[in-house]
Design a protein around this motif. Structure first.
Motif, PDB file in Angstrom:
ATOM      1  N   ASP A 182      -1.616  -6.572   3.732  1.00 46.26           N
ATOM      2  CA  ASP A 182      -2.295  -5.564   2.919  1.00 46.26           C
ATOM      3  C   ASP A 182      -1.338  -4.416   2.632  1.00 46.26           C
ATOM      4  N   HIS A 183      -1.805  -3.477   1.814  1.00 49.74           N
ATOM      5  CA  HIS A 183      -0.982  -2.328   1.446  1.00 49.74           C
ATOM      6  C   HIS A 183      -1.585  -1.043   2.008  1.00 49.74           C
ATOM      7  N   ARG A 184      -0.714  -0.079   2.232  1.00 51.57           N
ATOM      8  CA  ARG A 184      -1.093   1.260   2.661  1.00 51.57           C
ATOM      9  C   ARG A 184      -0.154   2.270   2.010  1.00 51.57           C
ATOM     10  N   ASP A 185      -0.669   3.476   1.756  1.00 45.57           N
ATOM     11  CA  ASP A 185       0.206   4.562   1.341  1.00 45.57           C
ATOM     12  C   ASP A 185       1.189   4.869   2.464  1.00 45.57           C
ATOM     13  N   HIS A 186       2.345   5.390   2.104  1.00 39.08           N
ATOM     14  CA  HIS A 186       3.438   5.570   3.069  1.00 39.08           C
ATOM     15  C   HIS A 186       3.034   6.416   4.266  1.00 39.08           C
ATOM     16  N   ASP A 187       2.120   7.382   4.059  1.00 41.70           N
ATOM     17  CA  ASP A 187       1.739   8.267   5.152  1.00 41.70           C
ATOM     18  C   ASP A 187       0.674   7.659   6.058  1.00 41.70           C
ATOM     19  N   ARG A 188       0.283   6.418   5.790  1.00 42.84           N
ATOM     20  CA  ARG A 188      -0.710   5.747   6.635  1.00 42.84           C
ATOM     21  C   ARG A 188      -0.152   4.492   7.310  1.00 42.84           C
ATOM     22  N   ILE A 189       1.130   4.265   7.144  1.00 42.17           N
ATOM     23  CA  ILE A 189       1.750   3.099   7.781  1.00 42.17           C
ATOM     24  C   ILE A 189       1.743   3.241   9.296  1.00 42.17           C
ATOM     25  N   ASN A 190       2.079   4.419   9.799  1.00 46.06           N
ATOM     26  CA  ASN A 190       2.090   4.615  11.250  1.00 46.06           C
ATOM     27  C   ASN A 190       0.710   4.402  11.851  1.00 46.06           C
ATOM     28  N   LEU A 191      -0.323   4.865  11.162  1.00 52.82           N
ATOM     29  CA  LEU A 191      -1.687   4.660  11.638  1.00 52.82           C
ATOM     30  C   LEU A 191      -2.013   3.169  11.716  1.00 52.82           C
ATOM     31  N   LEU A 192      -1.620   2.418  10.698  1.00 52.63           N
ATOM     32  CA  LEU A 192      -1.864   0.975  10.721  1.00 52.63           C
ATOM     33  C   LEU A 192      -1.156   0.329  11.908  1.00 52.63           C
ATOM     34  N   HIS A 193       0.088   0.698  12.152  1.00 55.07           N
ATOM     35  CA  HIS A 193       0.818   0.151  13.296  1.00 55.07           C
ATOM     36  C   HIS A 193       0.113   0.480  14.615  1.00 55.07           C
ATOM     37  N   GLU A 253       2.763   1.962 -10.139  1.00 58.61           N
ATOM     38  CA  GLU A 253       3.831   2.933  -9.874  1.00 58.61           C
ATOM     39  C   GLU A 253       3.898   3.321  -8.396  1.00 58.61           C
ATOM     40  N   THR A 254       2.772   3.290  -7.685  1.00 54.26           N
ATOM     41  CA  THR A 254       2.831   3.610  -6.260  1.00 54.26           C
ATOM     42  C   THR A 254       3.655   2.578  -5.500  1.00 54.26           C
ATOM     43  N   PHE A 255       3.570   1.307  -5.914  1.00 56.83           N
ATOM     44  CA  PHE A 255       4.409   0.280  -5.294  1.00 56.83           C
ATOM     45  C   PHE A 255       5.852   0.394  -5.763  1.00 56.83           C
ATOM     46  N   LYS A 256       6.028   0.583  -7.047  1.00 59.12           N
ATOM     47  CA  LYS A 256       7.374   0.657  -7.626  1.00 59.12           C
ATOM     48  C   LYS A 256       8.183   1.795  -7.020  1.00 59.12           C
ATOM     49  N   SER A 257       7.528   2.906  -6.758  1.00 60.33           N
ATOM     50  CA  SER A 257       8.220   4.086  -6.234  1.00 60.33           C
ATOM     51  C   SER A 257       8.376   4.058  -4.716  1.00 60.33           C
ATOM     52  N   GLY A 258       7.635   3.165  -4.056  1.00 65.88           N
ATOM     53  CA  GLY A 258       7.660   3.122  -2.604  1.00 65.88           C
ATOM     54  C   GLY A 258       6.626   4.016  -1.949  1.00 65.88           C
ATOM     55  N   TYR A 259       5.817   4.707  -2.760  1.00 60.50           N
ATOM     56  CA  TYR A 259       4.764   5.546  -2.179  1.00 60.50           C
ATOM     57  C   TYR A 259       3.790   4.689  -1.373  1.00 60.50           C
ATOM     58  N   SER A 260       3.470   3.512  -1.903  1.00 56.58           N
ATOM     59  CA  SER A 260       2.660   2.538  -1.169  1.00 56.58           C
ATOM     60  C   SER A 260       3.533   1.357  -0.786  1.00 56.58           C
ATOM     61  N   ARG A 261       3.275   0.815   0.383  1.00 53.70           N
ATOM     62  CA  ARG A 261       4.033  -0.351   0.854  1.00 53.70           C
ATOM     63  C   ARG A 261       3.078  -1.495   1.149  1.00 53.70           C
ATOM     64  N   TYR A 262       3.558  -2.680   0.890  1.00 58.04           N
ATOM     65  CA  TYR A 262       2.772  -3.889   1.113  1.00 58.04           C
ATOM     66  C   TYR A 262       3.423  -4.650   2.267  1.00 58.04           C
ATOM     67  N   LEU A 263       2.655  -4.864   3.338  1.00 53.99           N
ATOM     68  CA  LEU A 263       3.184  -5.454   4.568  1.00 53.99           C
ATOM     69  C   LEU A 263       2.437  -6.734   4.910  1.00 53.99           C
ATOM     70  N   SER A 264       3.122  -7.652   5.583  1.00 52.89           N
ATOM     71  CA  SER A 264       2.469  -8.851   6.111  1.00 52.89           C
ATOM     72  C   SER A 264       2.808  -8.988   7.592  1.00 52.89           C
ATOM     73  N   PHE A 265       1.853  -9.535   8.350  1.00 53.62           N
ATOM     74  CA  PHE A 265       1.975  -9.613   9.800  1.00 53.62           C
ATOM     75  C   PHE A 265       1.503 -10.978  10.312  1.00 53.62           C
ATOM     76  N   VAL A 266       2.119 -11.401  11.400  1.00 50.66           N
ATOM     77  CA  VAL A 266       1.608 -12.482  12.235  1.00 50.66           C
ATOM     78  C   VAL A 266       1.328 -11.879  13.601  1.00 50.66           C
ATOM     79  N   LEU A 267       0.057 -11.970  14.038  1.00 53.38           N
ATOM     80  CA  LEU A 267      -0.328 -11.448  15.351  1.00 53.38           C
ATOM     81  C   LEU A 267      -0.983 -12.553  16.165  1.00 53.38           C
ATOM     82  N   HIS A 268      -0.870 -12.443  17.481  1.00 59.19           N
ATOM     83  CA  HIS A 268      -1.276 -13.529  18.383  1.00 59.19           C
ATOM     84  C   HIS A 268      -2.189 -12.989  19.471  1.00 59.19           C
ATOM     85  N   LYS A 269      -3.213 -13.756  19.786  1.00 58.15           N
ATOM     86  CA  LYS A 269      -4.096 -13.425  20.912  1.00 58.15           C
ATOM     87  C   LYS A 269      -3.655 -14.278  22.107  1.00 58.15           C
ATOM     88  N   GLY A 270      -2.969 -13.649  23.034  1.00 53.09           N
ATOM     89  CA  GLY A 270      -2.463 -14.375  24.184  1.00 53.09           C
ATOM     90  C   GLY A 270      -3.565 -14.807  25.121  1.00 53.09           C
TER      91      GLY A 270
END
Length: 275
Positions: A182-193, A253-270
């Motif tokens: 999914d995508h998030r604005d640059h100032d919300r990436i840390n919150l997602l992490h 333009e938010t993606f083009k400028s880098g204001y928003s970033r689109y990330l993909s993840f693989v997460l595991h339930k041990g």
């Protein structure tokens, strides 16, 4: 001015975001009478000519970039023989692709929109593929009942990401996987992490695919422009273009400028530790 007002309200109010998305689903039922629209994501493209493309039949070529985003996310692990659920399945194109190409034992699409689920149940007839109406924050699934959960370009509309992640953890079997993009604005990436870290799931892989999404949006722009011109009344076209992140829109333009970033993840339930 109206567009900016919507953006601000949607940013601070998850409930308003959900209402906007539901309204678009309901509108699509009316506009897409020929049932041409089965994918609604931004797409994915390789960044150079050496990148090999996935094989698709002729009828799927028009949706190539949207399908490639699903392939990037869902093919990150081997799905053969697994029970897979997509949360936020929309009009079902991605769930159909996964069921037909990636070999899960079962494939279920869940979406909050009754109209979207009705569309999918009418449109698709594939062994092992089914659709169910449900809320991402209160999944209609038993504890430890799913091998893999897929969530693509949907979570930014949820009222509570934390609640959604707790539901993912609850329904995944031990050793299960969460394939998320999914995508998030640059100032919300840390919150997602932080939210992912606190979910109890272990991070296996993370990719920033913003440039791949921008390239797909550029390559798919003309097709989307023709579809909007054919299906949307003129009064709705600007909103449809923004929704589809057409070139020149604020979303693009938010993606083009880098204001928003689109990330993909693989997460595991041990598996739980053995006492």
């Amino acid at each position: 001015m109206l567009r900016r007002t919507f953006d601000v309200v949607a940013r601070v109010s998850p409930q308003f975001r959900r209402l906007m998305m539901k309204s678009w689903y309901e509108t699509l039922v009316v506009l897409d009478r020929k049932r041409d629209i089965t994918f609604m994501n931004y797409g994915y493209s390789g960044l150079d000519t050496s990148t090999s493309e996935i094989s698709l039949n002729d009828g799927e070529q028009a949706n190539r970039y949207c399908i490639q985003l699903y392939h990037h996310v869902a093919a990150a692990i081997d799905l053969k023989g697994k029970d897979v659920v997509e949360v936020g399945s929309g009009r079902g194109g991605g769930a159909s692709y996964i069921a037909r190409y990636l070999g899960p034992r079962s494939m279920k699409g869940i979406d909050f929109s009754k109209k979207a689920i009705e569309f999918c149940r009418t449109y698709y007839s594939i062994d092992g593929l089914s659709f169910l109406q449900g809320d991402a924050e209160n999944l209609p699934l038993a504890d430890s009942s799913v091998d893999v959960i897929i969530n693509l370009e949907s979570s930014h509309c949820y009222g509570s990401m934390t609640k959604f992640l707790s539901e993912v953890y609850r329904v995944l079997r031990p050793d299960g996987y969460f394939l998320f993009s999914d995508h998030r604005d640059h100032d919300r990436i840390n919150l997602l992490h932080e939210q992912l870290k606190d979910s109890g799931l272990s991070l296996v892989k993370e990719n920033d695919i913003t440039l791949n999404v921008v390239r797909a949006l550029e390559l798919d722009n003309d097709r989307k422009q023709r579809m909007i011109a054919q299906k949307c009344p003129r009064v709705l076209r600007r909103e449809a273009e923004e929704f589809a992140a057409m070139k020149g829109t604020r979303a693009f333009e938010t993606f083009k400028s880098g204001y928003s970033r689109y990330l993909s993840f693989v997460l595991h339930k041990g598996r739980p530790a053995i006492a």
